[in-house]
Each structure stands twice: as C-alpha cells, then as structure tokens.
Write a protein that holds these residues in place. Structure first.
Motif, PDB file in Angstrom:
ATOM      1  N   VAL A  26       0.125  29.532   2.090  1.00 20.78           N
ATOM      2  CA  VAL A  26      -0.156  30.481   3.179  1.00 20.78           C
ATOM      3  C   VAL A  26      -1.659  30.741   3.290  1.00 20.78           C
ATOM      4  O   VAL A  26      -2.223  30.780   4.387  1.00 20.78           O
ATOM      5  CB  VAL A  26       0.626  31.795   2.971  1.00 20.78           C
ATOM      6  N   GLN A  27      -2.336  30.898   2.149  1.00 18.63           N
ATOM      7  CA  GLN A  27      -3.772  31.127   2.177  1.00 18.63           C
ATOM      8  C   GLN A  27      -4.503  29.912   2.739  1.00 18.63           C
ATOM      9  O   GLN A  27      -5.441  30.052   3.534  1.00 18.63           O
ATOM     10  CB  GLN A  27      -4.293  31.436   0.762  1.00 18.63           C
ATOM     11  N   GLU A  28      -4.079  28.721   2.343  1.00 13.14           N
ATOM     12  CA  GLU A  28      -4.717  27.509   2.869  1.00 13.14           C
ATOM     13  C   GLU A  28      -4.462  27.366   4.363  1.00 13.14           C
ATOM     14  O   GLU A  28      -5.323  26.895   5.105  1.00 13.14           O
ATOM     15  CB  GLU A  28      -4.202  26.274   2.120  1.00 13.14           C
ATOM     16  N   THR A  29      -3.291  27.785   4.802  1.00 12.54           N
ATOM     17  CA  THR A  29      -2.993  27.770   6.236  1.00 12.54           C
ATOM     18  C   THR A  29      -3.915  28.715   6.996  1.00 12.54           C
ATOM     19  O   THR A  29      -4.471  28.361   8.043  1.00 12.54           O
ATOM     20  CB  THR A  29      -1.518  28.161   6.471  1.00 12.54           C
ATOM     21  N   ALA A  30      -4.090  29.924   6.473  1.00  9.39           N
ATOM     22  CA  ALA A  30      -4.979  30.893   7.119  1.00  9.39           C
ATOM     23  C   ALA A  30      -6.412  30.370   7.165  1.00  9.39           C
ATOM     24  O   ALA A  30      -7.092  30.493   8.196  1.00  9.39           O
ATOM     25  CB  ALA A  30      -4.924  32.225   6.381  1.00  9.39           C
ATOM     26  N   ASP A  31      -6.876  29.767   6.064  1.00 11.53           N
ATOM     27  CA  ASP A  31      -8.231  29.214   6.033  1.00 11.53           C
ATOM     28  C   ASP A  31      -8.363  28.056   7.015  1.00 11.53           C
ATOM     29  O   ASP A  31      -9.380  27.927   7.712  1.00 11.53           O
ATOM     30  CB  ASP A  31      -8.567  28.724   4.619  1.00 11.53           C
ATOM     31  N   GLY A  32      -7.334  27.207   7.079  1.00 11.82           N
ATOM     32  CA  GLY A  32      -7.373  26.068   7.994  1.00 11.82           C
ATOM     33  C   GLY A  32      -7.425  26.499   9.447  1.00 11.82           C
ATOM     34  O   GLY A  32      -8.161  25.917  10.262  1.00 11.82           O
ATOM     35  N   ILE A  33      -6.671  27.524   9.783  1.00  7.60           N
ATOM     36  CA  ILE A  33      -6.676  28.034  11.158  1.00  7.60           C
ATOM     37  C   ILE A  33      -8.049  28.590  11.517  1.00  7.60           C
ATOM     38  O   ILE A  33      -8.557  28.363  12.621  1.00  7.60           O
ATOM     39  CB  ILE A  33      -5.578  29.094  11.325  1.00  7.60           C
ATOM     40  N   ALA A  34      -8.661  29.307  10.567  1.00  6.71           N
ATOM     41  CA  ALA A  34     -10.007  29.849  10.820  1.00  6.71           C
ATOM     42  C   ALA A  34     -11.010  28.724  11.059  1.00  6.71           C
ATOM     43  O   ALA A  34     -11.855  28.813  11.966  1.00  6.71           O
ATOM     44  CB  ALA A  34     -10.440  30.708   9.628  1.00  6.71           C
ATOM     45  N   GLU A  35     -10.914  27.649  10.282  1.00  4.36           N
ATOM     46  CA  GLU A  35     -11.825  26.516  10.460  1.00  4.36           C
ATOM     47  C   GLU A  35     -11.588  25.815  11.786  1.00  4.36           C
ATOM     48  O   GLU A  35     -12.545  25.441  12.479  1.00  4.36           O
ATOM     49  CB  GLU A  35     -11.645  25.528   9.306  1.00  4.36           C
ATOM     50  N   LEU A  36     -10.335  25.616  12.152  1.00  3.86           N
ATOM     51  CA  LEU A  36     -10.019  24.974  13.430  1.00  3.86           C
ATOM     52  C   LEU A  36     -10.547  25.797  14.604  1.00  3.86           C
ATOM     53  O   LEU A  36     -11.118  25.258  15.561  1.00  3.86           O
ATOM     54  CB  LEU A  36      -8.508  24.776  13.560  1.00  3.86           C
ATOM     55  N   ARG A  37     -10.358  27.100  14.527  1.00  6.58           N
ATOM     56  CA  ARG A  37     -10.830  27.962  15.604  1.00  6.58           C
ATOM     57  C   ARG A  37     -12.350  27.955  15.688  1.00  6.58           C
ATOM     58  O   ARG A  37     -12.917  27.947  16.785  1.00  6.58           O
ATOM     59  CB  ARG A  37     -10.306  29.381  15.395  1.00  6.58           C
ATOM     60  N   ALA A  38     -13.018  27.930  14.524  1.00  3.39           N
ATOM     61  CA  ALA A  38     -14.484  27.892  14.523  1.00  3.39           C
ATOM     62  C   ALA A  38     -14.997  26.604  15.142  1.00  3.39           C
ATOM     63  O   ALA A  38     -16.060  26.588  15.779  1.00  3.39           O
ATOM     64  CB  ALA A  38     -15.010  28.033  13.093  1.00  3.39           C
ATOM     65  N   ALA A  39     -14.241  25.515  14.976  1.00  9.63           N
ATOM     66  CA  ALA A  39     -14.638  24.219  15.556  1.00  9.63           C
ATOM     67  C   ALA A  39     -14.153  24.064  16.993  1.00  9.63           C
ATOM     68  O   ALA A  39     -14.339  23.012  17.597  1.00  9.63           O
ATOM     69  CB  ALA A  39     -14.087  23.085  14.700  1.00  9.63           C
ATOM     70  N   ARG A  40     -13.514  25.113  17.528  1.00 14.81           N
ATOM     71  CA  ARG A  40     -12.996  25.111  18.899  1.00 14.81           C
ATOM     72  C   ARG A  40     -11.946  24.014  19.106  1.00 14.81           C
ATOM     73  O   ARG A  40     -11.866  23.400  20.165  1.00 14.81           O
ATOM     74  CB  ARG A  40     -14.134  24.981  19.916  1.00 14.81           C
ATOM     75  N   LEU A  41     -11.145  23.782  18.071  1.00  9.62           N
ATOM     76  CA  LEU A  41     -10.023  22.864  18.177  1.00  9.62           C
ATOM     77  C   LEU A  41      -8.757  23.666  18.460  1.00  9.62           C
ATOM     78  O   LEU A  41      -8.578  24.758  17.918  1.00  9.62           O
ATOM     79  CB  LEU A  41      -9.871  22.058  16.888  1.00  9.62           C
ATOM     80  N   PRO A  42      -7.869  23.165  19.300  1.00 12.76           N
ATOM     81  CA  PRO A  42      -6.728  23.959  19.772  1.00 12.76           C
ATOM     82  C   PRO A  42      -5.613  24.109  18.742  1.00 12.76           C
ATOM     83  O   PRO A  42      -4.887  23.164  18.433  1.00 12.76           O
ATOM     84  CB  PRO A  42      -6.230  23.169  20.998  1.00 12.76           C
ATOM     85  N   VAL A  43      -5.481  25.296  18.190  1.00 12.57           N
ATOM     86  CA  VAL A  43      -4.428  25.581  17.216  1.00 12.57           C
ATOM     87  C   VAL A  43      -3.115  25.826  17.954  1.00 12.57           C
ATOM     88  O   VAL A  43      -3.078  26.539  18.962  1.00 12.57           O
ATOM     89  CB  VAL A  43      -4.796  26.803  16.358  1.00 12.57           C
ATOM     90  N   GLY A  44      -2.039  25.229  17.454  1.00 11.45           N
ATOM     91  CA  GLY A  44      -0.744  25.368  18.100  1.00 11.45           C
ATOM     92  C   GLY A  44       0.128  26.419  17.458  1.00 11.45           C
ATOM     93  O   GLY A  44       0.051  27.600  17.766  1.00 11.45           O
ATOM     94  N   ARG A  45       0.936  26.024  16.479  1.00  8.64           N
ATOM     95  CA  ARG A  45       1.921  26.910  15.880  1.00  8.64           C
ATOM     96  C   ARG A  45       1.896  26.779  14.363  1.00  8.64           C
ATOM     97  O   ARG A  45       1.377  25.800  13.821  1.00  8.64           O
ATOM     98  CB  ARG A  45       3.329  26.566  16.394  1.00  8.64           C
ATOM     99  N   VAL A  46       2.488  27.748  13.703  1.00  7.32           N
ATOM    100  CA  VAL A  46       2.692  27.696  12.256  1.00  7.32           C
ATOM    101  C   VAL A  46       4.171  27.438  12.022  1.00  7.32           C
ATOM    102  O   VAL A  46       5.031  28.142  12.565  1.00  7.32           O
ATOM    103  CB  VAL A  46       2.262  28.994  11.565  1.00  7.32           C
TER     104      VAL A  46
END
Length: 325
Positions: free
Chosen positions: A198-218
């Motif tokens: 779960v922590q790695e998922t949260a970190d990954g989402i933050a990185e994707l958003r910072a790179a302006r890549l489109p996050v979908g679903r968990v």
C-alpha cells in the motif's frame, strides 16, 4: 475507458494476473484486446497455459461474447530492428548488426533506448489502423514493470526527446509521449491489503502525478473473504471461555467439563479468532489509506484453489461487474 491500459504493482501483488484478467474483461462482446509483456518473463504464456510467446501478435484466448485476446512479448533487440527498418530501411544490414552485437551495444549505452522501444511498440499498436480506418485493437493492455520503476519507464521518452533535439528518435519519443500523457492512457496500480504494498502504491501514484502521467485506478488483489463481521469481532473480545466451551459442547464437540474435548478446543479457537481480528483491523487501516488516494478502488478475491485459466476468467468477470470493461 482509455485505449492503453498500463498495469503496474509491487512484486508479488499479482500484477500480471490482473493485467491478463483486465485484457479478458475488455475483450468482452466482440472487442479485440492486445496484451503486451515487456519484462521477458513469459508470465502471460503461463497464465493462459500456452507455449512461450514469440515476438509477434498471437491470439491466445476468446472472451465472453466472442471477443479476442492477442498477446505480444516485446523483445528489445527485435523492436530495434523494426525501428531501424521503419526509419532507415536497413533490410539485411539490420540482421548483420544483430549478429555483430551492435543492437545489444546500442540498447546498453543509449540512455533509455530500451524503454523507448518497449513503450513505443505498445503505443504503435494503440495507434495502428486497418485498411478500413478502424483501430486494429480496441484496447492495448501492458503488463508493465513494478511500481518502483514505472514512472521512469513511462517517462523515459521525455528524457530521450530532450537529448535528441531533431531526427527520427526525437520524433518517435514525442509521438510516444503524446499517447502516454493523453486521455488515451490510464496507469493502474495493483496492491494487497498490506502495509508495504500500500505504501509503495501511494508513493508510485505521487510519482506518476508529479510526472503528469495519467493515473487510472487502484486494484486490490487477493482479498480474503470476510469470515467475521464487526459484531462477531466484538463478541470475540468479550466472550467468556465457559460460554465458548458450552457452545462447542452443544454443537457435539465434546463435554463442557474441564479437560473435556470442548474445553481443549477453546484456546485454539479463540487464538485463531484473535489472529483474524488483528488481520482484519490491519486490512481496514490499509483500506483507509487507499481511500485517501482519491482514485477509484476495486477489489479482487483471493481464489482458494489457486490461479488457473478458469480462475483468470473468474477474475475477468469480477472486473466487468465492477465496471472495468
């Protein structure tokens, strides 16, 4: 739904299984889906109980309603040969370069070239059209690298575009990023109801958003069935041992006298219930963390009999029920 569905997740969360189930779900009712593997592990072939995938698009399954799932295992060297042929028309010279080891050399020393080739091949499949002008595939699902590498993997084309200011490499990188950073793409992250994933998922989402890549679903995978509800768990904390022994005796599991069969079962039973209560509390904590990510959340069950082809279709059905098709 976006036409390019990228599936990532921490190792051990079952991201390849989820990607395969998603491809089946999206192929429902006559749709065509391409399932792409980029890590060379042949996990897709194992799940669909077929022989190792070559570097070509091959039909591996039929979805409910007559849809088709194709699969492709991308080989970076062969993808580079395709690239060289596309832009430089090398023909037999490309094969000679491969024999000399030049292609392996190029993918080793050129920053990000390997990932450009892998993502570029997937994006080419997204854009490809047949002679009638229709898309060759309704959806492309990519079984992508793990969460710790996903942002760099998808964003590497930006780095290459910055290095090569003009020419085919620059144009290729720009074309790929136009797909990856558009509504055509959605990056889904697979997790378990455990603290580290779960922590790695949260970190990954933050990185994707910072790179302006489109996050979908968990997508929460391998969710255990609920055995005890909140009322039951409260009872476990307050029930007296004698009452449990009497209940066991009434169920035909031995006398309630001290030392009887029922009495011997009380402690193991209460210990098991306490372990379940602890795990339930931890899982609820992780659900709360995932809920704070402000993304659609889906759950897939743990299949008691393990994962096989029938189980894959079962997960695909569950994804369709939850609106992922």
């Amino acid at each position: 739904m976006s036409r390019l569905q990228v599936v990532s997740g921490k190792g051990g969360t079952g991201k390849t299984t989820v990607a395969a189930a998603l491809a089946l779900a999206l192929a429902t009712e006559g749709k065509r889906t391409l399932l792409v593997e980029v890590e060379g592990r042949q996990g897709i072939a194992q799940l669909f109980e077929t022989e190792a995938l070559p570097y070509e698009e091959r039909k591996i399954a039929v979805a409910p309603g007559g849809g088709e799932v194709y699969a492709l295992a991308i080989d970076p060297e062969l993808a580079l040969l395709d690239y060289l042929q596309m832009f430089y028309k090398l023909g037999g010279a490309g094969r000679a370069l491969k024999k000399l080891g030049a292609i392996d050399f190029a993918t080793t020393i050129a920053p990000g070239l390997r990932d450009v080739l892998l993502t570029g091949k997937a994006c080419e499949a997204v854009r490809r059209k047949d002679r009638s002008g229709r898309f060759a595939y309704d959806y492309v699902v990519m079984d992508a690298p793990p969460t710790g590498r996903i942002t760099r993997f998808l964003n590497v084309n930006d780095e290459v575009a910055g290095l090569a200011k003009i020419g085919p490499i620059h144009n290729q990188a720009q074309a790929v990023m136009r797909v990856l950073k558009s509504p055509e793409t959605a990056v889904h992250l697979v997790t378990l109801l455990e603290e580290m994933p779960v922590q790695e998922t949260a970190d990954g989402i933050a990185e994707l958003r910072a790179a302006r890549l489109p996050v979908g679903r968990v997508i929460v995978n391998m969710v255990r069935p609920e055995v005890l509800d909140a009322t039951d768990l409260e009872l476990v904390r307050t029930v007296e041992r004698s009452s449990v022994a009497q209940a066991l005796s009434a169920a035909g599991l031995g006398g309630a006298r001290r030392g009887g069969n029922a009495e011997k079962l009380v402690d193991p039973l209460l210990d098991q219930a306490a372990e379940y209560a602890e795990r339930y509390a931890l899982e609820q904590e992780q659900r709360a963390v995932l809920g704070e990510l402000d993304l659609p959340l889906h759950e897939l069950p743990l299949l008691a009999e393990g994962m096989d082809l029938a189980g894959l279709y079962e997960l695909a059905t569950e994804l369709r029920k939850q609106g992922l098709s």
